[in-house]
Design a protein around this motif. Sequence first.
Motif, mmCIF file in Angstrom:
data_model
loop_
_atom_site.group_PDB
_atom_site.id
_atom_site.type_symbol
_atom_site.label_atom_id
_atom_site.label_comp_id
_atom_site.label_asym_id
_atom_site.label_seq_id
_atom_site.Cartn_x
_atom_site.Cartn_y
_atom_site.Cartn_z
ATOM 1 N N LYS A 3 0.868 -1.194 0.000
ATOM 2 C CA LYS A 3 0.000 0.000 0.000
ATOM 3 C C LYS A 3 0.900 1.239 0.000
ATOM 4 N N CYS A 4 1.735 1.350 -0.993
ATOM 5 C CA CYS A 4 2.677 2.471 -1.049
ATOM 6 C C CYS A 4 1.891 3.791 -1.053
ATOM 7 N N PRO A 5 2.195 4.705 -0.149
ATOM 8 C CA PRO A 5 1.395 5.933 -0.078
ATOM 9 C C PRO A 5 1.483 6.797 -1.328
ATOM 10 N N GLY B 172 4.026 0.929 2.906
ATOM 11 C CA GLY B 172 2.785 1.107 3.643
ATOM 12 C C GLY B 172 2.358 -0.103 4.432
ATOM 13 N N THR C 224 -2.468 10.195 -5.818
ATOM 14 C CA THR C 224 -1.730 9.256 -4.978
ATOM 15 C C THR C 224 -2.666 8.496 -4.033
ATOM 16 N N ASP D 132 -2.226 7.780 -0.868
ATOM 17 C CA ASP D 132 -2.379 8.656 0.301
ATOM 18 C C ASP D 132 -2.421 10.094 -0.230
ATOM 19 N N TYR E 134 0.257 12.830 -0.096
ATOM 20 C CA TYR E 134 1.445 12.799 -0.960
ATOM 21 C C TYR E 134 1.296 13.684 -2.194
#
Length: 232
Positions: free
Chosen positions: A31-33, A136, A197, A199, A202
């Motif tokens: 879950k890369c922000p 994440g 993004t 998140d 970001y």
Amino acid sequence: MVEIKGLEKFAPKDFPGFIAATVFLGRCNFKCPFCHNADLVLRPDSLPTFPMDYFLAFLDARKDWLEGVCITGGEPLVHDDLDVLLTVIKERNLLSKVDTNGSFPQKLDALIEKGLLDHVAMDMKTSFDKYPEAAGRPVDIEKINTSIAIIRNSGINYTFRTTAVPGLVDREDIEKISVALQGSKTFRIQQYMPHNTLDRDYENIKPYSADVLRDWVEIAKPHFVEVLLEGA
Ligand code: SF4
């Protein structure tokens, strides 16, 4: 059968050197922000699925000039039946490339052993100690390291790549990544694009300047056969 959630019919950047299309698959274990594919990662079922017949007809209609297909996501190796999709691509004498986060080394190895992959592009999110923040979630670094070794010893073409996300990747991380990948063929440093993004915070992060990224290229160069800079 693996569900195709997106199809870019002409995607020369995704498979450098070849006339290629890109297939997008849903779902990811990270879950890369800073991820740009939030819908594919968080809400894949909300996206329409391309019928396989449509995809096959697409390939067959372009058989005289299409050279390759890039499979990306999401994380393609989440899918246990990825080999089926790769087989229909290889049966048409097309080159295949998979983009991966490197967290499924055994699946990757099996696909390479079956001769289903011609190119692997693996993300190096950041230096290993910062991986959980960048991905994440907790990450088994041993699996990342095993994927690196498999790719380097595979005999197929490959690229390692890092997106220059301020706060997650800095000069020191590039030094550590370069040492971890010492002697590898291609390393690609990608400019961060703060759009759409996963998140939303970001989207407010200002990317590094081109000068900073050019400095990073010089840091990495002694460790690789080639270092490429994209988007800066
Ligand atoms: S950047 Fe890649 S690995 Fe990270 S969440 Fe998005 S698709 Fe998954």
